[in-house]
Design a protein around this motif. Structure first.
Motif, PDB file in Angstrom:
ATOM      1  N   PHE A   9       5.121  97.420 -44.463  1.00 16.30           N
ATOM      2  CA  PHE A   9       3.944  97.346 -45.323  1.00 16.30           C
ATOM      3  C   PHE A   9       4.257  96.518 -46.571  1.00 16.30           C
ATOM      4  O   PHE A   9       3.518  95.589 -46.935  1.00 16.30           O
ATOM      5  N   SER A  10       5.393  96.816 -47.176  1.00 16.27           N
ATOM      6  CA  SER A  10       5.789  96.096 -48.395  1.00 16.27           C
ATOM      7  C   SER A  10       5.997  94.623 -48.109  1.00 16.27           C
ATOM      8  O   SER A  10       5.552  93.750 -48.867  1.00 16.27           O
ATOM      9  N   LEU A  13       2.700  92.844 -47.555  1.00 19.98           N
ATOM     10  CA  LEU A  13       1.987  92.657 -48.822  1.00 19.98           C
ATOM     11  C   LEU A  13       2.658  91.585 -49.673  1.00 19.98           C
ATOM     12  O   LEU A  13       2.007  90.751 -50.295  1.00 19.98           O
ATOM     13  N   GLY A  14       4.003  91.597 -49.680  1.00 22.69           N
ATOM     14  CA  GLY A  14       4.754  90.581 -50.436  1.00 22.69           C
ATOM     15  C   GLY A  14       4.446  89.192 -49.920  1.00 22.69           C
ATOM     16  O   GLY A  14       4.213  88.250 -50.695  1.00 22.69           O
ATOM     17  N   CYS A  17       1.005  88.173 -50.993  1.00 25.93           N
ATOM     18  CA  CYS A  17       1.012  87.784 -52.413  1.00 25.93           C
ATOM     19  C   CYS A  17       1.657  86.426 -52.587  1.00 25.93           C
ATOM     20  O   CYS A  17       1.187  85.584 -53.356  1.00 25.93           O
ATOM     21  N   PHE A  18       2.770  86.222 -51.851  1.00 26.74           N
ATOM     22  CA  PHE A  18       3.490  84.947 -51.928  1.00 26.74           C
ATOM     23  C   PHE A  18       2.546  83.800 -51.561  1.00 26.74           C
ATOM     24  O   PHE A  18       2.422  82.816 -52.290  1.00 26.74           O
ATOM     25  N   THR A  21      -0.372  83.363 -54.288  1.00 28.30           N
ATOM     26  CA  THR A  21       0.040  82.732 -55.554  1.00 28.30           C
ATOM     27  C   THR A  21       0.490  81.292 -55.322  1.00 28.30           C
ATOM     28  O   THR A  21       0.202  80.410 -56.141  1.00 28.30           O
TER      29      THR A  21
ATOM     30  N   MET B   1       8.376 100.498 -54.462  1.00 25.72           N
ATOM     31  CA  MET B   1       8.803  99.517 -53.471  1.00 25.72           C
ATOM     32  C   MET B   1       7.669  98.525 -53.153  1.00 25.72           C
ATOM     33  O   MET B   1       7.889  97.308 -53.116  1.00 25.72           O
ATOM     34  N   VAL B   2       6.478  99.053 -52.955  1.00 29.48           N
ATOM     35  CA  VAL B   2       5.331  98.171 -52.675  1.00 29.48           C
ATOM     36  C   VAL B   2       5.059  97.263 -53.872  1.00 29.48           C
ATOM     37  O   VAL B   2       4.874  96.061 -53.731  1.00 29.48           O
ATOM     38  N   ALA B   5       7.659  94.569 -54.125  1.00 29.65           N
ATOM     39  CA  ALA B   5       7.404  93.504 -53.144  1.00 29.65           C
ATOM     40  C   ALA B   5       6.295  92.579 -53.637  1.00 29.65           C
ATOM     41  O   ALA B   5       6.392  91.349 -53.529  1.00 29.65           O
ATOM     42  N   ILE B   6       5.259  93.197 -54.216  1.00 29.05           N
ATOM     43  CA  ILE B   6       4.136  92.379 -54.706  1.00 29.05           C
ATOM     44  C   ILE B   6       4.602  91.466 -55.830  1.00 29.05           C
ATOM     45  O   ILE B   6       4.315  90.267 -55.852  1.00 29.05           O
ATOM     46  N   GLY B   9       6.872  88.719 -54.508  1.00 31.01           N
ATOM     47  CA  GLY B   9       6.037  87.756 -53.775  1.00 31.01           C
ATOM     48  C   GLY B   9       5.292  86.841 -54.718  1.00 31.01           C
ATOM     49  O   GLY B   9       5.258  85.616 -54.519  1.00 31.01           O
ATOM     50  N   CYS B  10       4.742  87.420 -55.808  1.00 30.29           N
ATOM     51  CA  CYS B  10       3.970  86.615 -56.763  1.00 30.29           C
ATOM     52  C   CYS B  10       4.857  85.588 -57.454  1.00 30.29           C
ATOM     53  O   CYS B  10       4.514  84.401 -57.555  1.00 30.29           O
ATOM     54  N   VAL B  12       7.905  84.384 -56.584  1.00 31.64           N
ATOM     55  CA  VAL B  12       8.424  83.348 -55.671  1.00 31.64           C
ATOM     56  C   VAL B  12       7.301  82.387 -55.298  1.00 31.64           C
ATOM     57  O   VAL B  12       7.488  81.158 -55.256  1.00 31.64           O
ATOM     58  N   PHE B  54      -7.521 102.261 -46.809  1.00 33.82           N
ATOM     59  CA  PHE B  54      -6.803 100.995 -46.656  1.00 33.82           C
ATOM     60  C   PHE B  54      -6.143 100.921 -45.296  1.00 33.82           C
ATOM     61  O   PHE B  54      -5.456 101.833 -44.860  1.00 33.82           O
ATOM     62  N   LEU B  56      -3.813  98.053 -43.221  1.00 33.81           N
ATOM     63  CA  LEU B  56      -3.087  96.787 -43.373  1.00 33.81           C
ATOM     64  C   LEU B  56      -3.622  95.717 -42.438  1.00 33.81           C
ATOM     65  O   LEU B  56      -3.788  94.560 -42.821  1.00 33.81           O
TER      66      LEU B  56
END
Lengths: 233, 128
Positions: A9-10, A13-14, A17-18, A21, B1-2, B5-6, B9-10, B12, B54, B56
């Motif tokens: 899940f993480s 989501l990462g 987001c990657f 952005t 953790m979530v 990751a967010i 991700g943002c 990078v 929610f 995924l």
């Protein structure tokens, strides 16, 4: 199992987001770096508009250009006519200057050299006579020791010591240059017995006559102007 | 953790996006529509998580599907000479505001509940 799901899940989501952005910043960069005004980045409608404005401008400029060309033509015409008039006037001025002796001139002619001898001196009268003879024979320009003979030239003896021409003192040898028909000039001066040369030789004065195909006669250096003479109305 | 990751991700994504070569201005229009669709999906996802619904798979498929669909619609509009992208933007932004309103209300309610609970506790203490 629960933990593994959370990791997946993480990660998902990462990654989302990657991507989001990344695309957003890419777009920011594109927009900030693109020159909105440059033609390459314009949309079709904008280009059409620009094109039409440019067409109008072009038409205007072409009309202006035509007008200006016409004006230039007119100016050129008037300029050329003015130039012609100026040229004519200049030509007349040159001719007048030649006539009155303000210009240096050249042409075929003769050179008479009068020299004082032990027995006799050259007088102003000798020179005056010579000048008259030359003029009668058609001399167009005369100078004595580079003093140009003009309308108000005077040749006088000063105390019988020297001769003044145009107010300038000149001494022997007197070199008289005359431009004209050499044959006429020479024959007029060298008549037997009554000719100028014979007369001078009889008076024991030295006279030498020379024909030349090209004589330079200097211009009159003094001031030529009237103070009292006025044009008749 | 979530959240970690967010954030990673943002960061990078921002770094990579800055260093990527720019794309043609013509295609940046499609990209913009895609971005709007993606942001709408993100807000939709937040709303869903607030409501506890929610999923995924729904989120990811919406994220990419909406973006691609919006781009395709824009392309179609370009070919048909109709500004479909305007409709897409209206819908996405409208939904964005709706979702934002839901999120806002949720957190305001939460805040108010918290404050009232504190007040009640204080009262109990003073009474006690």
């Amino acid at each position: 199992m629960e933990k593994r799901n959370k990791i997946i899940f993480s990660i998902i989501l990462g990654v989302v987001c990657f991507i989001l952005t990344m695309v957003i910043f890419l777009q920011f960069k594109t927009i900030s770096q693109t020159d909105i005004i440059s033609i390459e980045s314009m949309r079709e409608e904008e280009l059409k508009q620009e094109l039409s404005t440019y067409k109008t401008k072009y038409d205007e400029v072409v009309t202006k250009l035509e007008e200006n060309n016409k004006k230039i033509l007119e100016y050129e015409k008037s300029l050329s006519s003015e130039e012609e008039a100026t040229n004519l006037i200049n030509k007349e001025l040159e001719e007048s200057n030649d006539l009155i002796g303000k210009n240096s001139v050249q042409g075929e002619g003769i050179i008479i050299t009068l020299t004082d001898t032990k027995d006799s001196k050259i007088t102003a009268n000798d020179l005056l006579t010579l000048m008259n003879e030359l003029k009668q024979a058609g001399a167009e320009a005369i100078s004595i020791n580079d003093q140009r003979i003009v309308y108000n030239t005077y040749i006088v003896d000063i105390n019988y010591t020297y001769i003044s021409v145009n107010g300038k003192r000149i001494v022997s040898p007197y070199v008289v240059k005359a431009i004209g028909n050499t044959t006429y000039l020479e024959s007029a001066l060298s008549q037997k017995q009554y000719g100028y040369i014979d007369k001078m030789l009889a008076a024991k004065k030295s006279v030498v006559l020379e024909r030349q195909s090209l004589i330079d006669i200097a211009n009159y250096t003094g001031d030529l102007s009237f103070e009292y003479v006025k044009e008749e109305k | 953790m979530v959240i970690l990751a967010i954030i990673i991700g943002c960061i990078v994504g921002a770094l990579v996006g800055i260093n990527l070569p720019t794309i043609s201005y013509t295609y940046s229009g499609y990209l913009a529509i895609g971005i709007i669709a993606a942001i709408d999906s993100v807000f939709g996802g937040i709303t869903a998580s607030i409501n506890g619904k929610f999923d995924l798979r729904v989120f990811v498929s919406g994220f990419f599907g909406n973006a691609i669909l919006a781009m395709l619609l824009t392309l179609l509009g370009e070919k048909l000479n109709v500004d479909i992208y305007l409709a897409a933007i209206v819908v996405f932004v409208w939904r964005m505001f709706t979702n934002l309103a839901i999120i806002r209300r949720h957190y305001i309610d939460k805040l108010i509940n918290k404050m009232e609970n504190k007040k009640n506790e204080n009262k109990k203490e003073s009474v006690g």
